[in-house]
Design an enzyme around this catalytic site. Structure first.
Site, PDB file in Angstrom:
ATOM      1  N   SER A 130      46.506  28.688  46.092  1.00  0.00           N
ATOM      2  CA  SER A 130      46.674  30.118  45.810  1.00  0.00           C
ATOM      3  C   SER A 130      45.786  30.558  44.659  1.00  0.00           C
ATOM      4  O   SER A 130      45.556  29.807  43.716  1.00  0.00           O
ATOM      5  CB  SER A 130      48.127  30.427  45.446  1.00  0.00           C
ATOM      6  OG  SER A 130      48.225  31.797  45.093  1.00  0.00           O
ATOM      7  N   LYS A 184      53.824  26.893  49.784  1.00  0.00           N
ATOM      8  CA  LYS A 184      52.826  27.974  49.742  1.00  0.00           C
ATOM      9  C   LYS A 184      53.297  29.171  50.575  1.00  0.00           C
ATOM     10  O   LYS A 184      53.078  30.337  50.197  1.00  0.00           O
ATOM     11  CB  LYS A 184      51.466  27.457  50.258  1.00  0.00           C
ATOM     12  CG  LYS A 184      50.385  28.548  50.339  1.00  0.00           C
ATOM     13  CD  LYS A 184      50.092  29.140  48.976  1.00  0.00           C
ATOM     14  CE  LYS A 184      49.032  30.179  48.830  1.00  0.00           C
ATOM     15  NZ  LYS A 184      48.610  31.067  49.814  1.00  0.00           N
ATOM     16  N   HIS A 187      55.734  30.937  48.491  1.00  0.00           N
ATOM     17  CA  HIS A 187      54.957  31.618  47.438  1.00  0.00           C
ATOM     18  C   HIS A 187      54.486  32.970  47.973  1.00  0.00           C
ATOM     19  O   HIS A 187      54.606  34.004  47.331  1.00  0.00           O
ATOM     20  CB  HIS A 187      53.756  30.751  47.025  1.00  0.00           C
ATOM     21  CG  HIS A 187      52.715  31.473  46.229  1.00  0.00           C
ATOM     22  ND1 HIS A 187      51.805  32.341  46.807  1.00  0.00           N
ATOM     23  CD2 HIS A 187      52.443  31.498  44.896  1.00  0.00           C
ATOM     24  CE1 HIS A 187      51.033  32.860  45.875  1.00  0.00           C
ATOM     25  NE2 HIS A 187      51.389  32.355  44.704  1.00  0.00           N
ATOM     26  N   ASN A 188      53.950  32.949  49.183  1.00  0.00           N
ATOM     27  CA  ASN A 188      53.416  34.191  49.745  1.00  0.00           C
ATOM     28  C   ASN A 188      54.533  35.173  50.090  1.00  0.00           C
ATOM     29  O   ASN A 188      54.353  36.388  49.962  1.00  0.00           O
ATOM     30  CB  ASN A 188      52.562  33.889  50.983  1.00  0.00           C
ATOM     31  CG  ASN A 188      51.178  33.389  50.597  1.00  0.00           C
ATOM     32  OD1 ASN A 188      50.997  32.855  49.516  1.00  0.00           O
ATOM     33  ND2 ASN A 188      50.214  33.560  51.465  1.00  0.00           N
ATOM     34  N   GLU A 191      55.306  36.740  46.977  1.00  0.00           N
ATOM     35  CA  GLU A 191      54.169  37.640  46.695  1.00  0.00           C
ATOM     36  C   GLU A 191      54.361  38.980  47.428  1.00  0.00           C
ATOM     37  O   GLU A 191      54.172  40.054  46.854  1.00  0.00           O
ATOM     38  CB  GLU A 191      52.892  36.927  47.163  1.00  0.00           C
ATOM     39  CG  GLU A 191      51.609  37.721  47.110  1.00  0.00           C
ATOM     40  CD  GLU A 191      50.439  36.916  47.734  1.00  0.00           C
ATOM     41  OE1 GLU A 191      50.168  35.788  47.285  1.00  0.00           O
ATOM     42  OE2 GLU A 191      49.827  37.420  48.698  1.00  0.00           O
TER      43      GLU A 191
HETATM   44  C1  6PG Z   1      47.044  33.497  47.617  1.00  0.00           C
HETATM   45  C2  6PG Z   1      47.172  34.590  48.639  1.00  0.00           C
HETATM   46  C3  6PG Z   1      46.313  34.275  49.812  1.00  0.00           C
HETATM   47  C4  6PG Z   1      46.025  35.435  50.714  1.00  0.00           C
HETATM   48  C5  6PG Z   1      47.183  35.803  51.556  1.00  0.00           C
HETATM   49  C6  6PG Z   1      47.245  37.254  51.865  1.00  0.00           C
HETATM   50  O1  6PG Z   1      48.068  32.910  47.307  1.00  0.00           O
HETATM   51  O2  6PG Z   1      45.935  33.263  47.163  1.00  0.00           O
HETATM   52  O3  6PG Z   1      48.487  34.720  49.058  1.00  0.00           O
HETATM   53  O4  6PG Z   1      46.872  33.194  50.458  1.00  0.00           O
HETATM   54  O5  6PG Z   1      45.528  36.520  50.019  1.00  0.00           O
HETATM   55  O6  6PG Z   1      47.013  35.094  52.754  1.00  0.00           O
HETATM   56  O7  6PG Z   1      48.201  37.393  52.822  1.00  0.00           O
HETATM   57  P1  6PG Z   1      48.332  38.678  53.695  1.00  0.00           P
HETATM   58  O8  6PG Z   1      47.000  38.915  54.347  1.00  0.00           O
HETATM   59  O9  6PG Z   1      49.379  38.319  54.678  1.00  0.00           O
HETATM   60  O10 6PG Z   1      48.708  39.758  52.749  1.00  0.00           O
END
Ligand code: 6PG
Length: 471
Positions: A130, A184, A187-188, A191
Site C-alpha cells: 500500500s 491488504k 486495509h482497503n 480506506e
Molecule cells: C493502496 C491503495 C491501492 C489502490 C486501490 C484503489 O493501498 O495503495 O488502496 O491499492 O489505490 O486499489 O482502490 P479503488 O480503485 O477500489 O478505489
C-alpha cells in the site's frame, strides 16, 4: 550472467516505482514486461540508478539474469493476468525459487495459487503493498503472507524498500497462505470507509454550511494538526485547494461526482458478511460508490423529489471534527474485528498490534490514531477496539458529536451512510438489551427455529396460534 538480486514483472506505475525503489536501496533488479518496449524505456530512464537495473523483453532471458535461488516479484493487474504470468514463469523456475505476488489479489486466489504450486518446490508469497505510486517509489507498507521460510529469504529486501516509522520498517510477516492479501483487502475496506466519511463531512460543509472548497481545505488543514492527523485528511486539503487550469474554478467542482472501485472494498464487505462480522461502515462506503456511479438516476431522482435544501446544517466545525473521529474509530473497530475473526477461522494468528504498526507509515490509511491502535492491541488482540481503554475515552468524548452530525444530516436531507452506520454500530455495540428477542419470536413463529430464555437453559419452542383461516 546471472547478477540480479531480484526480478520484477510488470512495469505499470506501481511496478516501475517498486523496481526503482529496490535499485535505490542498493539491490540489483531485473525487470520484464509483456510489452518489451516498456523495458527499454525503463532502462533508458533509470538515470543514476542505471547500474542497479537490467532487464529484457524476453522472459527466459529475464529469468537468466536472476541469481539463484531466484525471487520474482509480480506486479500486474490482479486476477487472470497473475495466473498467466505464473503459468509462463513456472517452467523457467527451479526448486527453491520464489514468486512474490505484490498486486491487490483476492486472497482466495492467493490460497488457490499456493495449492497449485504446492509440491513443485517453487515458493510463493502473497504480499499486500500500500502507498500508491509515491509509496512504491519511496517506501510502501508491506503486508506479507506465505510460509515463514520464503519470508526469511525475502525479509531483508522487503524491509529495506518499505516505509519506516521511527526507524521501524512498515513491513511484517502476518501469517500463512493468503494472510497478507487478506489484510491488504481489509486495509482497503477501511480506506473506503475513511474516505467516504471524509466526503460526507465535506458534504455537510459544502451543502449544509455553504462553505467554499478553499474554506473546507483550511478546515481539513487545521484538523490535520489534531487527532485526525492522517494522510487522507492531508490530501483532502490539497484536493480541495487545487484550481483547474482550464476554467480557473476549484478543481473539485469540475470533477464528476462518480467514484470508481476496483474491487478490494467490495471484497472486504463480502468477507465480513461471510464471516458474520458487522462491517457496516465498509458496506456503506461501497454502497455510496455504487450509488455515486448512478449519476443519471440520481439526477432524475432529484427532479422527482426535489433537491435537498441548502444551508440547513446547524452543527459547528468542532462537532464535525469530533464526529469524524468517532466514525473513524468505529470503522477501524469493524475492520480489525473482521481480521480477528478471519484469523480465527483460517488459523492465521494475525498480530493486530503489528498490523496497526505497519500501517503507521507508507500506506494510504496511515494516521496518528494507528500508533495508538498498535499500543491498544499490544495488550491482547481478542477484543474489539471499542473496548480498549484509550478508545473508550475517545468514544465517550465524541459519540455525542457523531449523533449530532448524523441527526443534522437527516434533518438537512444530506446523505451520510457511513457516519450513520458508524453511529448505529456504536449504539448497537453498547446496547446491553437489544431487540432481536422479537426477531427470535418471529423466527420461531414461522419456522419453529426455537429460542433461548433468560430464566432457563435450553432451546424452547412456543405453540403459536395458527393464522390459517378455518375452512
Ligand atoms: C493502496 C491503495 C491501492 C489502490 C486501490 C484503489 O493501498 O495503495 O488502496 O491499492 O489505490 O486499489 O482502490 P479503488 O480503485 O477500489 O478505489
Amino acid at each position: 550472467m546471472a547478477q540480479a538480486d531480484i526480478g520484477l514483472i510488470g512495469l505499470g506505475v506501481m511496478g516501475e516505482n517498486l523496481a526503482l525503489n529496490i535499485a535505490d536501496n542498493g539491490y540489483k533488479v531485473a525487470v520484464y514486461n509483456r510489452t518489451a518496449s516498456k523495458v527499454d524505456e525503463f532502462l533508458a530512464n533509470a538515470g543514476d540508478l542505471a547500474p542497479n537495473v537490467m532487464g529484457d523483453g524476453d522472459l527466459a532471458k529475464f529469468v537468466s539474469m536472476l541469481k539463484a535461488p531466484r525471487s520474482v516479484i509480480i506486479m500486474v493487474k490482479a486476477g487472470d493476468p497473475v495466473d498467466h504470468v505464473i503459468a509462463e514463469l513456472r517452467p523457467l523456475l527451479e526448486k527453491g525459487d520464489v514468486i512474490i505476488d505484490a498486486g491487490n489479489a483476492n486472497y482466495h486466489d492467493t490460497v488457490r495459487r499456493f495449492s497449485e504450486l504446492d509440491g513443485t518446490g517453487i515458493g510463493y508469497l502473497g504480499i499486500g503493498v500500500s502507498g500508491g505510486e509515491e509509496g512504491a517509489r519511496h517506501g510502501p507498507s508491506i503486508m506479507v503472507g506465505g510460509s515463514p521460510k520464503e519470508w526469511q529469504n525475502a525479509e531483508e529486501v522487503l524491509k529495506a524498500i518499505s516505509a519506516k516509522f521511527n526507524g521501524e520498517p512498515c513491513c511484517d510477516y502476518l501469517g500463512t497462505g493468503g494472510a497478507g492479501h487478506f489484510v491488504k483487502t481489509i486495509h482497503n475496506g477501511i480506506e473506503y470507509a475513511d474516505m467516504q466519511m471524509i466526503a460526507e463531512v465535506y458534504g455537510v460543509m459544502r451543502d449544509g454550511l455553504g462553505m467554499s472548497p478553499a474554506e473546507c481545505a483550511e478546515v481539513f488543514r487545521e484538523w490535520n494538526q489534531g487527532p485526525l492527523d492522517s494522510y487522507l485528511i492531508e490530501i483532502t486539503s490539497h484536493v480541495l485547494d487545487a484550481v483547474d487550469e482550464k476554467t480557473g474554478k476549484p478543481l473539485v467542482e469540475v470533477i464528476v461526482d462518480q467514484a470508481g472501485q476496483k474491487g478490494t472494498g467490495r471484497w472486504s464487505a463480502i468477507e465480513a458478511l461471510s464471516l458474520g462480522v458487522s462491517a457496516t461502515t465498509i458496506e456503506g462506503a461501497v454502497a455510496a460508490r455504487s450509488i455515486s456511479a448512478m449519476r443519471e438516476e440520481r439526477i432524475a431522482g432529484e427532479k422527482l423529489y426535489g433537491a435537498a435544501p441548502k444551508g440547513k446544517a446547524k452543527v459547528d466545525l468542532k462537532t464535525l471534527e469530533q464526529a469524524l473521529l468517532a466514525g473513524k474509530i468505529a470503522a477501524y473497530a469493524q475492520g480489525f474485528a473482521v481480521m480477528a475473526k478471519a484469523s480465527e477461522e483460517n488459523g492465521w494468528n494475525l498480530p493486530l498490534d503489528r498490523i496497526a504498526k505497519i500501517w503507521r507509515a507508507g500506506c494510504i490509511i496511515r494516521s496518528r490514531l494507528l500508533d495508538q491502535m498498535s499500543q491498544a492491541f499490544s495488550h491482547g488482540t481478542a477484543a474489539n477496539l471499542l473496548t480498549q481503554p484509550d478508545f473508550v475515552e475517545m468514544m465517550k468524548d465524541s459519540h455525542g458529536a457523531l449523533r449530532q452530525v448524523v441527526a443534522d444530516c437527516a434533518m438537512a436531507e444530506l446523505p451520510a451512510p457511513c457516519l450513520g452506520s458508524a453511529l448505529a454500530y456504536f449504539d448497537a455495540y453498547r446496547q446491553g438489551r437489544g431487540t432481536t428477542n422479537l426477531t427470535q419470536g418471529q423466527r420461531d413463529f414461522f419456522g419453529a427455529h426455537g429460542f433461548k430464555r433468560f430464566d432457563e437453559e435450553g432451546d424452547f419452542h412456543h405453540e403459536w396460534p395458527s393464522l390459517v383461516a378455518p375452512q
